[in-house]
Design a protein around this motif. Structure first.
Motif, PDB file in Angstrom:
ATOM      1  N   GLY A 181       0.796  -1.227   0.000  1.00 55.41           N
ATOM      2  CA  GLY A 181       0.000   0.000   0.000  1.00 55.41           C
ATOM      3  C   GLY A 181       0.823   1.270   0.000  1.00 55.41           C
ATOM      4  N   GLY A 182       2.032   1.216   0.558  1.00 50.13           N
ATOM      5  CA  GLY A 182       2.852   2.424   0.621  1.00 50.13           C
ATOM      6  C   GLY A 182       3.736   2.638  -0.586  1.00 50.13           C
ATOM      7  N   PHE A 183       3.666   1.751  -1.573  1.00 47.28           N
ATOM      8  CA  PHE A 183       4.528   1.888  -2.751  1.00 47.28           C
ATOM      9  C   PHE A 183       4.007   2.983  -3.682  1.00 47.28           C
ATOM     10  N   ASP A 184       4.927   3.650  -4.360  1.00 52.24           N
ATOM     11  CA  ASP A 184       4.584   4.666  -5.359  1.00 52.24           C
ATOM     12  C   ASP A 184       4.646   3.988  -6.733  1.00 52.24           C
ATOM     13  N   GLY A 185       3.508   3.570  -7.240  1.00 53.66           N
ATOM     14  CA  GLY A 185       3.450   2.821  -8.492  1.00 53.66           C
ATOM     15  C   GLY A 185       4.020   3.583  -9.670  1.00 53.66           C
ATOM     16  N   LYS A 186       3.716   4.887  -9.747  1.00 48.28           N
ATOM     17  CA  LYS A 186       4.208   5.680 -10.875  1.00 48.28           C
ATOM     18  C   LYS A 186       5.734   5.765 -10.859  1.00 48.28           C
ATOM     19  N   ALA A 187       6.296   5.950  -9.670  1.00 47.54           N
ATOM     20  CA  ALA A 187       7.757   6.047  -9.564  1.00 47.54           C
ATOM     21  C   ALA A 187       8.414   4.713  -9.909  1.00 47.54           C
ATOM     22  N   LEU A 188       7.804   3.611  -9.442  1.00 48.53           N
ATOM     23  CA  LEU A 188       8.345   2.282  -9.755  1.00 48.53           C
ATOM     24  C   LEU A 188       8.286   2.013 -11.257  1.00 48.53           C
ATOM     25  N   ARG A 189       7.180   2.427 -11.874  1.00 51.44           N
ATOM     26  CA  ARG A 189       7.063   2.229 -13.326  1.00 51.44           C
ATOM     27  C   ARG A 189       8.145   3.029 -14.064  1.00 51.44           C
ATOM     28  N   ALA A 190       8.384   4.264 -13.625  1.00 52.54           N
ATOM     29  CA  ALA A 190       9.410   5.093 -14.277  1.00 52.54           C
ATOM     30  C   ALA A 190      10.790   4.438 -14.160  1.00 52.54           C
ATOM     31  N   GLU A 191      11.071   3.844 -12.991  1.00 59.05           N
ATOM     32  CA  GLU A 191      12.359   3.159 -12.811  1.00 59.05           C
ATOM     33  C   GLU A 191      12.457   1.935 -13.723  1.00 59.05           C
ATOM     34  N   LEU A 192      11.343   1.211 -13.862  1.00 56.13           N
ATOM     35  CA  LEU A 192      11.349   0.027 -14.729  1.00 56.13           C
ATOM     36  C   LEU A 192      11.539   0.416 -16.189  1.00 56.13           C
ATOM     37  N   GLU A 193      10.904   1.498 -16.601  1.00 52.39           N
ATOM     38  CA  GLU A 193      11.083   1.963 -17.978  1.00 52.39           C
ATOM     39  C   GLU A 193      12.534   2.370 -18.227  1.00 52.39           C
ATOM     40  N   GLU A 194      13.117   3.013 -17.237  1.00 50.72           N
ATOM     41  CA  GLU A 194      14.520   3.407 -17.360  1.00 50.72           C
ATOM     42  C   GLU A 194      15.432   2.178 -17.394  1.00 50.72           C
TER      43      GLU A 194
END
Length: 380
Positions: free
Chosen positions: A103-116
């Motif tokens: 619940g505390g994860f930032d999905g958008k930030a994680l997605r940006a890291e995965l794209e990078e």
């Protein structure tokens, strides 16, 4: 010629001859099964059906000139294998267990890291290919990043909303027999009532169907969710869920006898054959026991689902899988003609591969519900 029994006999002879040339051992097993079908153990019969299915599909492909279409379906099925592998082995067995409270994860930030990190395009296939590559390279840091995102996408409302059309981030849930339908409580004019959440509504306009059924990818997901338990002789969806001690059929929490499919359709075998890429092989497997499949599927019967081996979590949606196979067959050039032929000639039906000669007798059937019109087919 295919409208006559003599034509079917010639077709069957062609199939048997080509099988003898291509696979002599399989030909011998087929001939033995036809000579004494009741001597076959059910598991041996299942294995023979699965082994024969690609040969039946190849014959039908040549006969109707749809080899290109069947090859495309097979290729599309194989292209989804990485998604199925990552869903089962990475997301279900690792990600959601390692990070059960994301619940505390930032999905958008994680997605940006995965794209990078190289997940481009960010699709089910792109994510799955990246995970498999990182597993092969032993890249634990990127795999941990993927686990955190997968847990967020699978277990949070925001993640599900971001992937509402995907199957990759949808895992089975435990079932509560007393709350099978998700409802919400509202009050209107002083009256308390229950209703479906508004996002689940389907507005009815006239008499048009409001349920298009599962997509092919969604149906394949259900087929891969199935554990193909015919190999262990535990295909309860087909044969019923029995008590290990007494051998009697078990009952659901509502007292419904879990006898499985009334036709004992070869469901597990159908799932495996279609998951392996053979559409017409899977359809021929259905038609062994259910020649009137156009009348069943996800709008009429779910006895198989009730008796699924998964009793404490979401069952395999077998009716949707069956419907999806039927729709794909009917969408082929000559799809209806292929269906019609398989109800009269089916090499996977060892007891009656060809329709019997006309007896000259007449029969009166009273009532044309599913049982009546199926009986009419078999008598014809």
């Amino acid at each position: 010629d295919l409208r006559t029994r003599d034509g079917l006999v010639r077709l069957d002879r062609d199939f048997v001859t080509s099988l003898a040339e291509a696979a002599p051992d399989l030909h011998a097993r087929l001939m033995a099964a036809r000579a004494a079908p009741d001597a076959l153990e059910r598991r041996d019969e299942a294995t023979l059906i699965i082994d024969l299915a690609p040969h039946v599909e190849a014959m039908l492909g040549r006969l109707f000139g749809v080899e290109t279409e069947l090859a495309a379906i097979r290729a599309a099925t194989e292209a989804r294998n990485p998604v199925q592998s990552v869903k089962r082995n990475f997301i279900q067995r690792q990600a959601v267990k390692t990070y059960s409270d994301p619940g505390g994860f930032d999905g958008k930030a994680l997605r940006a890291e995965l794209e990078e990190a190289g997940v481009l395009p960010f699709t089910e296939e792109g994510f799955s290919r990246a995970v498999l590559a990182w597993e092969s390279a032993g890249d634990d840091a990127r795999l941990d990043l993927a686990k955190r995102y997968a847990a967020w996408a699978t277990l949070t409302a925001e993640g599900q909303a971001a992937h509402q059309d995907d199957i990759l981030f949808r895992v089975p849930h435990k079932t509560d027999p007393q709350h099978l339908v998700p409802v919400e409580t509202i009050e209107r004019d002083g009256v308390t009532m229950l209703r479906l959440p508004e996002e689940r509504w389907r507005c009815r306009d006239g008499f048009a169907l409001t349920d298009a059924g599962m997509t092919t990818d969604q149906a394949l997901d259900q087929m891969n969710y199935c554990i193909w338990c015919h190999a262990q002789g535990k295909d309860s969806c087909s044969q019923g869920l029995k008590d290990r001690k007494t051998g009697a059929f078990q009952s659901s929490p509502f007292g419904v006898t879990l006898a499985g499919c009334p036709l004992e359709e070869r469901i597990s075998e159908m799932h495996k054959i279609r998951a392996d890429g053979s559409l017409l092989g899977a359809f021929a497997t259905i038609v062994i026991d259910n020649p009137m499949v156009a009348a069943t599927g996800h709008r009429i019967c779910n006895d198989c689902m009730k008796a699924c081996i998964y009793q404490k979590q979401d069952p395999v949606d077998i009716p949707q899988a069956e419907s999806a196979i039927l729709r794909q067959v009917l969408a082929l050039p000559w799809g209806f003609e292929i269906y019609a032929l398989l109800t009269r000639w089916n090499p996977l039906n060892f007891r009656r591969p060809i329709e019997k000669p006309d007896s000259g007798r007449s029969a009166l059937i009273v009532g044309l519900g599913p049982a009546g019109f199926t009986l009419a087919h078999h008598l014809l």
